[in-house]
Design a protein around this motif. Structure first.
Motif, PDB file in Angstrom:
ATOM      1  N   VAL A 299      -5.852   5.377   8.478  1.00 52.17           N
ATOM      2  CA  VAL A 299      -4.956   4.298   8.176  1.00 52.17           C
ATOM      3  C   VAL A 299      -5.368   3.076   8.168  1.00 52.17           C
ATOM      4  O   VAL A 299      -5.576   2.130   7.216  1.00 52.17           O
ATOM      5  CB  VAL A 299      -3.630   4.508   8.823  1.00 52.17           C
ATOM      6  CG1 VAL A 299      -2.800   3.279   8.512  1.00 52.17           C
ATOM      7  CG2 VAL A 299      -2.708   5.726   8.430  1.00 52.17           C
TER       8      VAL A 299
ATOM      9  N   GLN B 154      -7.047   9.989   6.224  1.00 53.64           N
ATOM     10  CA  GLN B 154      -5.984   9.891   7.126  1.00 53.64           C
ATOM     11  C   GLN B 154      -5.222  11.223   7.084  1.00 53.64           C
ATOM     12  O   GLN B 154      -4.228  11.513   7.807  1.00 53.64           O
ATOM     13  CB  GLN B 154      -5.085   8.980   6.836  1.00 53.64           C
ATOM     14  CG  GLN B 154      -4.041   8.690   5.601  1.00 53.64           C
ATOM     15  CD  GLN B 154      -3.278   7.650   5.242  1.00 53.64           C
ATOM     16  OE1 GLN B 154      -3.758   6.958   4.962  1.00 53.64           O
ATOM     17  NE2 GLN B 154      -2.015   8.070   5.397  1.00 53.64           N
TER      18      GLN B 154
ATOM     19  N   ILE C 141      -8.274   2.408   5.769  1.00 52.37           N
ATOM     20  CA  ILE C 141      -8.287   2.168   4.157  1.00 52.37           C
ATOM     21  C   ILE C 141      -7.451   0.859   4.197  1.00 52.37           C
ATOM     22  O   ILE C 141      -7.403   0.127   3.245  1.00 52.37           O
ATOM     23  CB  ILE C 141      -7.233   3.495   3.662  1.00 52.37           C
ATOM     24  CG1 ILE C 141      -7.152   3.194   2.048  1.00 52.37           C
ATOM     25  CG2 ILE C 141      -5.964   3.496   4.481  1.00 52.37           C
ATOM     26  CD1 ILE C 141      -8.327   3.035   1.436  1.00 52.37           C
TER      27      ILE C 141
ATOM     28  N   ASN D 239      -5.192   8.733   0.551  1.00 50.56           N
ATOM     29  CA  ASN D 239      -6.288   8.556   1.584  1.00 50.56           C
ATOM     30  C   ASN D 239      -6.784   9.842   2.379  1.00 50.56           C
ATOM     31  O   ASN D 239      -6.167  10.085   3.177  1.00 50.56           O
ATOM     32  CB  ASN D 239      -6.058   7.350   2.378  1.00 50.56           C
ATOM     33  CG  ASN D 239      -7.043   7.148   3.301  1.00 50.56           C
ATOM     34  OD1 ASN D 239      -8.179   7.187   3.246  1.00 50.56           O
ATOM     35  ND2 ASN D 239      -6.778   6.649   4.566  1.00 50.56           N
TER      36      ASN D 239
ATOM     37  N   PRO E 266       0.892  -1.305   0.051  1.00 56.59           N
ATOM     38  CA  PRO E 266       0.149   0.023   0.157  1.00 56.59           C
ATOM     39  C   PRO E 266       0.960   1.343  -0.118  1.00 56.59           C
ATOM     40  O   PRO E 266       1.899   1.270   0.818  1.00 56.59           O
ATOM     41  CB  PRO E 266      -0.851  -0.047   1.236  1.00 56.59           C
ATOM     42  CG  PRO E 266      -0.611  -1.422   1.945  1.00 56.59           C
ATOM     43  CD  PRO E 266       0.676  -1.869   1.420  1.00 56.59           C
ATOM     44  N   THR E 267       0.364   2.228  -0.650  1.00 53.16           N
ATOM     45  CA  THR E 267       1.355   3.326  -1.218  1.00 53.16           C
ATOM     46  C   THR E 267       0.332   4.721  -1.202  1.00 53.16           C
ATOM     47  O   THR E 267      -0.862   4.397  -1.385  1.00 53.16           O
ATOM     48  CB  THR E 267       2.349   3.452  -2.059  1.00 53.16           C
ATOM     49  OG1 THR E 267       1.846   3.916  -3.405  1.00 53.16           O
ATOM     50  CG2 THR E 267       2.955   2.221  -2.169  1.00 53.16           C
ATOM     51  N   MET E 268       0.676   5.958  -0.916  1.00 49.78           N
ATOM     52  CA  MET E 268      -0.062   7.158  -1.506  1.00 49.78           C
ATOM     53  C   MET E 268       0.690   7.682  -2.640  1.00 49.78           C
ATOM     54  O   MET E 268       0.659   8.819  -2.995  1.00 49.78           O
ATOM     55  CB  MET E 268       0.015   8.214  -0.432  1.00 49.78           C
ATOM     56  CG  MET E 268      -0.879   7.370   0.933  1.00 49.78           C
ATOM     57  SD  MET E 268      -1.635   8.709   1.928  1.00 49.78           S
ATOM     58  CE  MET E 268      -0.277   9.644   2.624  1.00 49.78           C
TER      59      MET E 268
ATOM     60  N   GLN F 135       2.801   3.395  12.664  1.00 55.12           N
ATOM     61  CA  GLN F 135       1.792   2.923  11.615  1.00 55.12           C
ATOM     62  C   GLN F 135       1.884   1.278  11.657  1.00 55.12           C
ATOM     63  O   GLN F 135       1.225   0.682  11.472  1.00 55.12           O
ATOM     64  CB  GLN F 135       2.063   3.524  10.411  1.00 55.12           C
ATOM     65  CG  GLN F 135       1.137   2.781   9.272  1.00 55.12           C
ATOM     66  CD  GLN F 135       1.319   3.494   7.830  1.00 55.12           C
ATOM     67  OE1 GLN F 135       0.479   4.600   7.639  1.00 55.12           O
ATOM     68  NE2 GLN F 135       2.421   3.356   7.137  1.00 55.12           N
TER      69      GLN F 135
HETATM   70  C1  LIG Z   1      -0.227   2.670   4.623  1.00 53.64           C
HETATM   71  C2  LIG Z   1      -0.623   4.126   3.758  1.00 53.64           C
HETATM   72  C3  LIG Z   1      -0.545   3.585   2.295  1.00 53.64           C
HETATM   73  C4  LIG Z   1      -2.286   3.906   3.953  1.00 53.64           C
HETATM   74  O1  LIG Z   1      -2.674   4.940   3.229  1.00 53.64           O
HETATM   75  C5  LIG Z   1      -0.204   5.090   4.167  1.00 53.64           C
HETATM   76  O2  LIG Z   1      -0.484   5.559   5.253  1.00 53.64           O
HETATM   77  C6  LIG Z   1       1.363   5.194   4.031  1.00 53.64           C
HETATM   78  O3  LIG Z   1       1.567   5.623   2.690  1.00 53.64           O
HETATM   79  O4  LIG Z   1       2.129   5.078   4.965  1.00 53.64           O
END
Ligand SMILES: CC(C)(CO)[C@@H](O)C(=O)[O-]
Ligand SMILES: Nc1ncnc2c1ncn2[C@@H]1O[C@H](COP(=O)(O)OP(=O)(O)OP(=O)(O)O)[C@@H](O)[C@H]1O
Ligand code: BAL
Length: 284
Positions: A130, A61, A133, A58, A28-30, A155
């Protein structure tokens, strides 16, 4: 590489992977991907038959609207990088696709205590966003393994707790922090730094290393120690936001039973809120 933005199409591909007994590894990334993300991708490739990377900024968050608005979105470049790495599927949905009813009435996943202490106190609602999602991504992608960075120490601990408490049959892999040559932890938000600020930024890691050295040499952690460190950060040009020394396993205050500590630091440098962390073995 498939690039998919809809839940329906994702489900079709996931059903196909499962029908063919493929072990699915999720990253998972942003987005706004850098070498730190690529280490997660390489770890996923080593642990799965197929690699799925999600790219989703997201909104749930982000506790600051300005941070959400200016967060860097570089989907085309990100997909080019992931394609070169041999990723099988990129899931890059819109907020409306993920939250069709909007955020206000969206079911949420909340991990008590760990989501409201430390970074959770500094960023109210962040960790609920977090865990919500990531839980939804787990349900949509149905991975056997999921890779996260140790750069986001709390996290990672939050998600391990969620997986354990909710009975997800998913291996959570923590990947070490990838740093620039000067020690700055790679992060998408480093892009907010001016050229002059970027020259100062490595001081965060250097000051943290000095604190870690004091702890590893047996110096007891005291408020004075934290105040001295905060002053060093100010003198370097930072505005300290968080400075914690906690038990690395529980994130609670250190006790005589603690075998390892974690230093958690967050500091503002211009418009960038930089975070870093370091574990310290207390048994030496
Ligand atoms: C895990 C994640 C992709 C959830 O949006 C975000 O918190 C991140 O990029 O660390
Ligand atoms: N330097 C890094 N080393 C290891 N993992 C990283 C690093 N940077 C990000 N990650 C991990 O990549 C995943 C996606 O993080 P994200 O997309 O938020 O990128 P980011 O660089 O952390 O951006 P930001 O912190 O500014 O939001 C997370 O699991 C995060 O911990
Ligand atoms: N990796 C950090 C995600 C966030 O700051 O929202």
């Amino acid at each position: 590489m498939l690039i998919i933005d809809s839940v329906a199409l994702l489900r079709r591909e996931i059903r196909d992977f499962r029908k063919n007994n493929k072990r699915i590894a999720l990253v998972p990334t942003m987005g706004n991907l850098h070498e730190g993300h690529m280490t997660l991708v390489e770890e996923a490739k080593a642990r799965g038959d197929v690699v799925v990377v999600s790219i989703f900024v997201n909104p749930m968050q982000f506790e600051r609207a300005d941070d959400l608005e200016r967060y860097p979105r570089t989907l085309q470049e990100d997909c080019e990088k992931l394609n070169k790495r041999g990723v099988d599927l990129v899931f890059a949905p819109s907020p409306a696709e993920v939250y069709p009813k909007g955020l206000a009435t969206q079911t949420q996943v909340d991990v008590p205590v760990i989501s409201t202490i430390l970074e959770g106190a500094s960023r109210p609602g962040h960790f609920r966003g977090v865990s919500t999602i990531v839980s939804k991504l787990f349900n949509l992608v149905q991975p056997q393994v999921a890779c996260f960075g140790q750069k986001d120490f709390q996290q990672l601990a939050l998600l391990r707790t969620m997986v354990e408490d909710m009975g997800y049959d998913i291996e959570i892999v923590g990947v070490p922090i990838v740093r620039a040559k000067d020690g700055l932890a790679l992060s998408s938000r480093n892009g907010y730094l001016t050229a002059d600020e970027r020259k100062i930024a490595p001081q965060l890691n250097k000051i943290m290393n000095a604190l870690a050295q004091r702890l590893s040499q047996g110096e007891r952690h005291t408020d004075e120690m934290l105040q001295e460190t905060a002053q060093q950060l100010r003198e370097a040009g930072f505005t300290p936001d968080e400075l914690f020394i906690r038990d690395a396993k529980t994130l609670q205050e250190l006790s005589v039973d603690s075998t390892s500590a974690v230093i958690l630091m967050a500091a503002w440098l211009g418009k960038a809120r930089l975070i870093d962390n370091q574990e310290v073995d207390l048994t030496q």
